[in-house]
Write a protein that holds these residues in place. Sequence first.
Motif, PDB file in Angstrom:
ATOM      1  N   ASP A 135       7.932  11.833  -0.770  1.00  0.00           N
ATOM      2  CA  ASP A 135       9.410  12.607  -0.741  1.00  0.00           C
ATOM      3  C   ASP A 135      10.245  11.193  -0.806  1.00  0.00           C
ATOM      4  O   ASP A 135       9.992  10.086  -1.242  1.00  0.00           O
ATOM      5  N   VAL A 136      11.633  11.253  -0.986  1.00  0.00           N
ATOM      6  CA  VAL A 136      12.614  10.476  -1.063  1.00  0.00           C
ATOM      7  C   VAL A 136      12.297   9.237   0.114  1.00  0.00           C
ATOM      8  O   VAL A 136      12.290   8.061  -0.467  1.00  0.00           O
ATOM      9  N   VAL A 137      12.193   9.404   1.200  1.00  0.00           N
ATOM     10  CA  VAL A 137      11.791   8.568   2.148  1.00  0.00           C
ATOM     11  C   VAL A 137      10.923   7.784   1.890  1.00  0.00           C
ATOM     12  O   VAL A 137      10.615   6.464   1.972  1.00  0.00           O
ATOM     13  N   GLY A 138       9.617   8.345   1.659  1.00  0.00           N
ATOM     14  CA  GLY A 138       8.321   7.686   1.225  1.00  0.00           C
ATOM     15  C   GLY A 138       8.376   6.816   0.056  1.00  0.00           C
ATOM     16  O   GLY A 138       7.858   5.769   0.135  1.00  0.00           O
ATOM     17  N   ILE A 139       9.035   7.259  -1.069  1.00  0.00           N
ATOM     18  CA  ILE A 139       9.034   6.589  -2.101  1.00  0.00           C
ATOM     19  C   ILE A 139      10.130   5.169  -1.884  1.00  0.00           C
ATOM     20  O   ILE A 139       9.741   4.269  -2.379  1.00  0.00           O
ATOM     21  N   ALA A 140      11.121   5.362  -1.247  1.00  0.00           N
ATOM     22  CA  ALA A 140      11.966   4.417  -0.864  1.00  0.00           C
ATOM     23  C   ALA A 140      11.095   3.164   0.163  1.00  0.00           C
ATOM     24  O   ALA A 140      11.164   2.077  -0.163  1.00  0.00           O
ATOM     25  N   LYS A 141      10.472   3.905   0.817  1.00  0.00           N
ATOM     26  CA  LYS A 141       9.644   2.893   1.650  1.00  0.00           C
ATOM     27  C   LYS A 141       8.525   2.234   0.866  1.00  0.00           C
ATOM     28  O   LYS A 141       8.384   0.947   1.149  1.00  0.00           O
ATOM     29  N   TYR A 142       7.937   2.845   0.050  1.00  0.00           N
ATOM     30  CA  TYR A 142       6.982   2.122  -1.026  1.00  0.00           C
ATOM     31  C   TYR A 142       7.583   1.241  -1.720  1.00  0.00           C
ATOM     32  O   TYR A 142       6.943  -0.007  -2.143  1.00  0.00           O
ATOM     33  N   GLU A 143       8.732   1.403  -2.379  1.00  0.00           N
ATOM     34  CA  GLU A 143       9.383   0.314  -3.087  1.00  0.00           C
ATOM     35  C   GLU A 143       9.755  -0.794  -2.232  1.00  0.00           C
ATOM     36  O   GLU A 143       9.777  -1.906  -2.987  1.00  0.00           O
ATOM     37  N   ASN A 144      10.274  -0.658  -1.160  1.00  0.00           N
ATOM     38  CA  ASN A 144      10.927  -1.750  -0.254  1.00  0.00           C
ATOM     39  C   ASN A 144       9.482  -2.532   0.064  1.00  0.00           C
ATOM     40  O   ASN A 144       9.561  -3.779   0.074  1.00  0.00           O
ATOM     41  N   ALA A 145       8.370  -2.024   0.375  1.00  0.00           N
ATOM     42  CA  ALA A 145       7.410  -2.777   0.837  1.00  0.00           C
ATOM     43  C   ALA A 145       6.590  -3.497  -0.578  1.00  0.00           C
ATOM     44  O   ALA A 145       6.286  -4.664  -0.273  1.00  0.00           O
ATOM     45  N   ASN A 146       6.679  -2.711  -1.449  1.00  0.00           N
ATOM     46  CA  ASN A 146       6.309  -3.550  -2.913  1.00  0.00           C
ATOM     47  C   ASN A 146       7.134  -4.537  -3.052  1.00  0.00           C
ATOM     48  O   ASN A 146       6.424  -5.664  -3.709  1.00  0.00           O
ATOM     49  N   LYS A 147       8.252  -4.567  -3.104  1.00  0.00           N
ATOM     50  CA  LYS A 147       9.112  -5.816  -3.030  1.00  0.00           C
ATOM     51  C   LYS A 147       8.704  -6.879  -2.151  1.00  0.00           C
ATOM     52  O   LYS A 147       8.769  -8.134  -2.582  1.00  0.00           O
ATOM     53  N   ARG A 148       8.496  -6.515  -0.900  1.00  0.00           N
ATOM     54  CA  ARG A 148       8.085  -7.537   0.012  1.00  0.00           C
ATOM     55  C   ARG A 148       6.854  -8.372  -0.274  1.00  0.00           C
ATOM     56  O   ARG A 148       6.657  -9.430  -0.235  1.00  0.00           O
ATOM     57  N   ALA A 149       5.741  -7.330  -0.746  1.00  0.00           N
ATOM     58  CA  ALA A 149       4.553  -7.927  -1.173  1.00  0.00           C
ATOM     59  C   ALA A 149       4.680  -8.864  -2.328  1.00  0.00           C
ATOM     60  O   ALA A 149       4.209 -10.016  -2.418  1.00  0.00           O
ATOM     61  N   LYS A 150       5.512  -8.424  -3.361  1.00  0.00           N
ATOM     62  CA  LYS A 150       5.723  -9.275  -4.544  1.00  0.00           C
ATOM     63  C   LYS A 150       6.509 -10.648  -4.077  1.00  0.00           C
ATOM     64  O   LYS A 150       6.120 -11.599  -4.603  1.00  0.00           O
ATOM     65  N   GLN A 151       7.312 -10.444  -3.141  1.00  0.00           N
ATOM     66  CA  GLN A 151       8.230 -11.469  -2.747  1.00  0.00           C
ATOM     67  C   GLN A 151       7.411 -12.667  -2.076  1.00  0.00           C
ATOM     68  O   GLN A 151       7.415 -14.006  -2.370  1.00  0.00           O
ATOM     69  N   PHE A 152       6.254 -12.426  -1.495  1.00  0.00           N
ATOM     70  CA  PHE A 152       5.280 -13.417  -1.046  1.00  0.00           C
ATOM     71  C   PHE A 152       4.125 -13.486  -1.839  1.00  0.00           C
ATOM     72  O   PHE A 152       3.086 -14.314  -1.362  1.00  0.00           O
ATOM     73  N   GLY A 153       3.924 -12.679  -3.018  1.00  0.00           N
ATOM     74  CA  GLY A 153       2.620 -13.219  -3.808  1.00  0.00           C
ATOM     75  C   GLY A 153       1.539 -12.493  -3.410  1.00  0.00           C
ATOM     76  O   GLY A 153       0.746 -13.097  -3.395  1.00  0.00           O
ATOM     77  N   THR A 154       1.551 -11.415  -2.507  1.00  0.00           N
ATOM     78  CA  THR A 154       0.292 -10.738  -1.707  1.00  0.00           C
ATOM     79  C   THR A 154       0.232  -9.520  -2.203  1.00  0.00           C
ATOM     80  O   THR A 154       0.934  -8.794  -3.021  1.00  0.00           O
ATOM     81  N   LYS A 155      -1.243  -9.073  -1.809  1.00  0.00           N
ATOM     82  CA  LYS A 155      -1.281  -7.588  -2.127  1.00  0.00           C
ATOM     83  C   LYS A 155      -0.826  -6.413  -1.091  1.00  0.00           C
ATOM     84  O   LYS A 155      -0.583  -6.870  -0.074  1.00  0.00           O
ATOM     85  N   LEU A 156      -0.191  -5.312  -1.887  1.00  0.00           N
ATOM     86  CA  LEU A 156       0.232  -4.487  -1.127  1.00  0.00           C
ATOM     87  C   LEU A 156      -0.964  -3.379  -0.666  1.00  0.00           C
ATOM     88  O   LEU A 156      -1.406  -2.996  -1.678  1.00  0.00           O
ATOM     89  N   VAL A 157      -1.162  -2.728   0.623  1.00  0.00           N
ATOM     90  CA  VAL A 157      -2.258  -2.015   0.767  1.00  0.00           C
ATOM     91  C   VAL A 157      -1.236  -0.778   1.255  1.00  0.00           C
ATOM     92  O   VAL A 157      -0.582  -0.581   2.462  1.00  0.00           O
ATOM     93  N   VAL A 158      -1.469   0.482   0.361  1.00  0.00           N
ATOM     94  CA  VAL A 158      -0.747   1.731   1.004  1.00  0.00           C
ATOM     95  C   VAL A 158      -1.848   2.720   1.519  1.00  0.00           C
ATOM     96  O   VAL A 158      -3.027   2.889   1.225  1.00  0.00           O
ATOM     97  N   VAL A 159      -1.410   3.064   2.672  1.00  0.00           N
ATOM     98  CA  VAL A 159      -2.356   3.858   3.555  1.00  0.00           C
ATOM     99  C   VAL A 159      -1.457   5.293   3.407  1.00  0.00           C
ATOM    100  O   VAL A 159      -0.334   5.707   3.785  1.00  0.00           O
ATOM    101  N   GLY A 160      -2.227   6.275   2.962  1.00  0.00           N
ATOM    102  CA  GLY A 160      -1.859   7.586   2.725  1.00  0.00           C
ATOM    103  C   GLY A 160      -2.883   8.371   1.922  1.00  0.00           C
ATOM    104  O   GLY A 160      -3.978   8.050   1.753  1.00  0.00           O
ATOM    105  N   ASP A 161      -2.658   9.650   2.022  1.00  0.00           N
ATOM    106  CA  ASP A 161      -3.467  10.714   1.610  1.00  0.00           C
ATOM    107  C   ASP A 161      -3.643  10.537  -0.119  1.00  0.00           C
ATOM    108  O   ASP A 161      -2.804   9.803  -0.728  1.00  0.00           O
ATOM    109  N   ASN A 162      -4.476  11.092  -0.693  1.00  0.00           N
ATOM    110  CA  ASN A 162      -4.842  10.732  -2.276  1.00  0.00           C
ATOM    111  C   ASN A 162      -3.793  11.354  -3.102  1.00  0.00           C
ATOM    112  O   ASN A 162      -3.192  10.794  -3.832  1.00  0.00           O
TER     113      ASN A 162
END
Length: 172
Positions: A135-162
């Motif tokens: 949903d809107v909240v989940g997508i925003a959370k994913y995008e923010n976390a992805n930015k954070r992972a890219k900022q540190f040059g590390t891997k993002l691990v998403v935990v969620g259903d398929n």
Amino acid sequence: MYHNTENSAVAATQRKLKEMMNAGFIGRKKSNEGIFRYYLQTAGCYAVAQYINFEATPGHDRSFLNCSRYDRIVEKMIRDANEVDTKTGESIMLGRGALRRIKNGKFSDVDGILGVRIGKDTRMLKVYVKINAPDVVGIAKYENANKRAKQFGTKLVVVGDNFTKKSLGITK
């Protein structure tokens, strides 16, 4: 508390834990799984404040990995940390509670961070985020976390259903 240590270190840790419980710094209670959970009392928060760079809170705080093993983020972090401990170096895990308090909430957009200490060097390995729905909240959370992972040059691990992962365009 112990991981790969000698018997003397385990005994010393148990003695220190008992001292801290007797002083009223640490409390414990038995969980539904029959495991004792240790947590900081109010006096313990004051005692550790000078040694940590975030504000400790008294009580049973799930976010410091002192929680039921049914939390999927914690499960994943523990599995990954054990792999790091056996292959690379000493792992360092930070959960939601610690991340909420570091640098005035700068890392509150993620649910966990796994780092590794090799000698005197420490580096971030993975950033974890739990997405419950696309949903809107989940997508925003994913995008923010992805930015954070890219900022540190590390891997993002998403935990969620398929379904959620597929909706976000995550193939792994």
